[in-house]
Design a protein around this motif. Sequence first.
Motif, PDB file in Angstrom:
ATOM      1  N   VAL A 124       0.852  -1.183   0.000  1.00  0.00           N
ATOM      2  CA  VAL A 124       0.000   0.000   0.000  1.00  0.00           C
ATOM      3  C   VAL A 124       0.889   1.234   0.000  1.00  0.00           C
ATOM      4  O   VAL A 124       1.896   1.289   0.733  1.00  0.00           O
ATOM      5  N   SER A 125       0.558   2.218  -0.833  1.00  0.00           N
ATOM      6  CA  SER A 125       1.376   3.426  -0.953  1.00  0.00           C
ATOM      7  C   SER A 125       1.411   4.201   0.359  1.00  0.00           C
ATOM      8  O   SER A 125       0.522   4.032   1.215  1.00  0.00           O
ATOM      9  N   PRO A 126       2.410   5.056   0.565  1.00  0.00           N
ATOM     10  CA  PRO A 126       2.528   5.811   1.830  1.00  0.00           C
ATOM     11  C   PRO A 126       1.302   6.635   2.177  1.00  0.00           C
ATOM     12  O   PRO A 126       0.993   6.800   3.362  1.00  0.00           O
ATOM     13  N   ASP A 127       0.603   7.142   1.154  1.00  0.00           N
ATOM     14  CA  ASP A 127      -0.604   7.933   1.450  1.00  0.00           C
ATOM     15  C   ASP A 127      -1.875   7.091   1.415  1.00  0.00           C
ATOM     16  O   ASP A 127      -2.993   7.633   1.512  1.00  0.00           O
ATOM     17  N   ALA A 128      -1.732   5.773   1.294  1.00  0.00           N
ATOM     18  CA  ALA A 128      -2.849   4.824   1.284  1.00  0.00           C
ATOM     19  C   ALA A 128      -3.867   5.122   0.199  1.00  0.00           C
ATOM     20  O   ALA A 128      -5.045   4.793   0.335  1.00  0.00           O
ATOM     21  N   SER A 129      -3.394   5.690  -0.919  1.00  0.00           N
ATOM     22  CA  SER A 129      -4.304   5.972  -2.027  1.00  0.00           C
ATOM     23  C   SER A 129      -4.188   4.936  -3.131  1.00  0.00           C
ATOM     24  O   SER A 129      -5.080   4.823  -3.977  1.00  0.00           O
TER      25      SER A 129
ATOM     26  N   ALA B 270      -6.444  -0.462   5.562  1.00  0.00           N
ATOM     27  CA  ALA B 270      -4.980  -0.470   5.550  1.00  0.00           C
ATOM     28  C   ALA B 270      -4.465   0.955   5.721  1.00  0.00           C
ATOM     29  O   ALA B 270      -5.139   1.931   5.362  1.00  0.00           O
ATOM     30  N   ILE B 271      -3.270   1.070   6.277  1.00  0.00           N
ATOM     31  CA  ILE B 271      -2.644   2.391   6.388  1.00  0.00           C
ATOM     32  C   ILE B 271      -1.420   2.421   5.478  1.00  0.00           C
ATOM     33  O   ILE B 271      -0.937   1.370   5.001  1.00  0.00           O
ATOM     34  N   GLY B 272      -0.923   3.601   5.210  1.00  0.00           N
ATOM     35  CA  GLY B 272       0.209   3.743   4.311  1.00  0.00           C
ATOM     36  C   GLY B 272       1.405   2.905   4.731  1.00  0.00           C
ATOM     37  O   GLY B 272       1.793   2.915   5.899  1.00  0.00           O
ATOM     38  N   GLY B 273       1.979   2.174   3.779  1.00  0.00           N
ATOM     39  CA  GLY B 273       3.147   1.349   4.064  1.00  0.00           C
ATOM     40  C   GLY B 273       2.848  -0.083   4.428  1.00  0.00           C
ATOM     41  O   GLY B 273       3.781  -0.887   4.591  1.00  0.00           O
ATOM     42  N   ASP B 274       1.586  -0.453   4.574  1.00  0.00           N
ATOM     43  CA  ASP B 274       1.252  -1.845   4.882  1.00  0.00           C
ATOM     44  C   ASP B 274       1.684  -2.753   3.730  1.00  0.00           C
ATOM     45  O   ASP B 274       1.503  -2.409   2.545  1.00  0.00           O
ATOM     46  N   VAL B 275       2.247  -3.912   4.080  1.00  0.00           N
ATOM     47  CA  VAL B 275       2.694  -4.882   3.084  1.00  0.00           C
ATOM     48  C   VAL B 275       2.140  -6.254   3.452  1.00  0.00           C
ATOM     49  O   VAL B 275       2.314  -6.721   4.586  1.00  0.00           O
ATOM     50  N   PHE B 276       1.481  -6.895   2.503  1.00  0.00           N
ATOM     51  CA  PHE B 276       0.945  -8.245   2.677  1.00  0.00           C
ATOM     52  C   PHE B 276       1.783  -9.188   1.833  1.00  0.00           C
ATOM     53  O   PHE B 276       1.712  -9.150   0.596  1.00  0.00           O
ATOM     54  N   ALA B 277       2.611 -10.017   2.474  1.00  0.00           N
ATOM     55  CA  ALA B 277       3.493 -10.948   1.771  1.00  0.00           C
ATOM     56  C   ALA B 277       2.843 -12.325   1.733  1.00  0.00           C
ATOM     57  O   ALA B 277       2.498 -12.886   2.771  1.00  0.00           O
ATOM     58  N   VAL B 278       2.672 -12.879   0.510  1.00  0.00           N
ATOM     59  CA  VAL B 278       1.931 -14.114   0.309  1.00  0.00           C
ATOM     60  C   VAL B 278       2.879 -15.233  -0.120  1.00  0.00           C
ATOM     61  O   VAL B 278       3.741 -15.039  -0.976  1.00  0.00           O
TER      62      VAL B 278
END
Length: 627
Positions: free
Chosen positions: A466-471, A508-516
């Motif tokens: 997710v981008s830093p601004d969560a957009s 989600a908030i900015g910077g969240d990463v979901f590793a699958v």
Amino acid sequence: MGFDLLNMGSQGLMTAQRQLNTTSHNINNVNTEGYSRQSVVQQANDPIWWGGNQYGTGVHAAEVRRGFDQFATNELNLTTTNLSYATEREGQLGRLDNMLANSAKKIPEDMNQWYDAVKALADSPSDMGSRKVVLEKAKMVASGLNDNHGILSRQKSETNEVLSRTLNRVNDIARELVDVHKALVKTPASGHDNDLLDRHQSLINELSEYTKVTVTRKNAESFNVMIGSGHTLVSGTESSELRMVSGKPDPQQTQLAIVEGNSLKTIRNDDIGGKMAALFQFRDETLTHAMDEIGRIAIGFSESVNELQQQGLDLKGQVGQNMFRDVNDPASAAARVMLPADSTAEMKVFIDDLSKVKIGEYGLTFDGSQHTLTFPDGTSQNVIPSGNPPSFTMDGFQVEMTAPMKAGEQVVLRPTRSAAGEISVTMSDPAKIAAQSYLSSASNTQGQADFNITQPGTLSEFQVAVSPDASQFAVLDMKGNILQAPQPYPPAGEVVVGGTGFTLSQGAIGGDVFAVNLNAADGDNGNLIKMQTLQAEKLMDEGRSTVIDVYQGLNTEMGVQKASAARLREVGLVEKDAAESRVAEISGVNLDEEAANMMRFQQAYMASSRIMTVANETFDTLLNVSR
């Protein structure tokens, strides 16, 4: 002279005899329930004028008066109603509290046993025996919730039966009161038949146990008897009839109504008082509250487990399936809506957010242009359905309208009421327990978004960032190379990359990463560890309670209500005893007093007899002188 003495002596004799008879009547009925003490009121006869002077002509019995005070009796009726309500309420809550303390306490015990089984499986994720234990413990949880829902449903049915019997007795009392009124009309005493009035008061006393009663005189011979807040049950020689009518929109939620002539008028259950008020409160408030809370427990437990099942891989490397019946399957979603019998609307209620789900009934009305949602606390809010099909979200659930409501229509929404009766284990193969988490340790999430794999494909390892601004969000490989260009966050639906599909919700908030990582790994227990944390995870009440906390809160609340009802009964008992004492002072028979009256009236009888003897002797003397 002799004749006057004889006349006065005979009148005094008859008056004393009537007083003796009445005193004997009192003594005979000292143990008769509902009997009121009677007393003879004697009055002097009208005097005569003779030779410019006034001479008395004796005495007569004017009436037999019944010991009665309307204010004391009204107070007794009111305290009887209050005590009956409190006694019935305490008994009901006692039975429910016992059920929660015995049968329902198995709910948290069964859940804790399931968590223990998951912990054991985490030590050996591939062991089929441990997997079977997890499923068996899951079935115990579902069975326990089913049983408690059934117990509460049976208590509701039994309460309806008691209400029906109580209603029949109230109607019988109304007809008996009419018979008494008819007898009073026929009595020569013009409505002053003391024994009939005692019978009338006994019926009113019994009626006061079932409902609040107000009695007013209609005329000298009969009364008006009103119940609750002023509904006329008896008017003179005519009586109304109480009935249970089908509720709207739920026909099983019957309502109280009164038939007055050709009209049928519903009565608010909360203003009836007495035993009937306690029965309605237990059925409509206490039992439904317990069913809603246990249903919320069922939803919280099953949905949280199912969500984690969908976030892991089973023994065959497939994305996990539901362990319990889906709380949002079409049948369950439709059952949460109570539609009127003639409705053409089609609606469903889907559970959307466990933490926000509340208990109680919601009312939804449509006036032809605007939908209004009424909350369980009585407040209301206008809602605007949107989308295709139209829907709106409130308090953690989503209402979907496949077919619209008609103008003037009202429906009831019950998000959790039937859930404990519907929960079941749908998984039969232990190998399908999703022990392995497909979200690897490389994940870094701080928000509350839900990430789920919908279908595995050729792409087995990737990251969703997710981008830093969560957009925006992007799909990357494990080295950070872009696999799919950035897109607006959150995605509108399923995202498919390399044949692998996933969904990503808001939160989600900015910077969240979901590793699958969808590669099956023998002995991986990452998802089981997440399931263990559910035991202490505060999923309910907006993050304030665990699933088991909800049960403990229900148990505590029922205990507090039971204690309050017990205290109310104690106060009611004291008040009724005081009211009965005041009535007894006026209407009760005192044997010592009656014995004293017996001696006094006996002396009066003997004295009047002596007057007649003197009159006879005087008359004989006069006859002898004339000879």
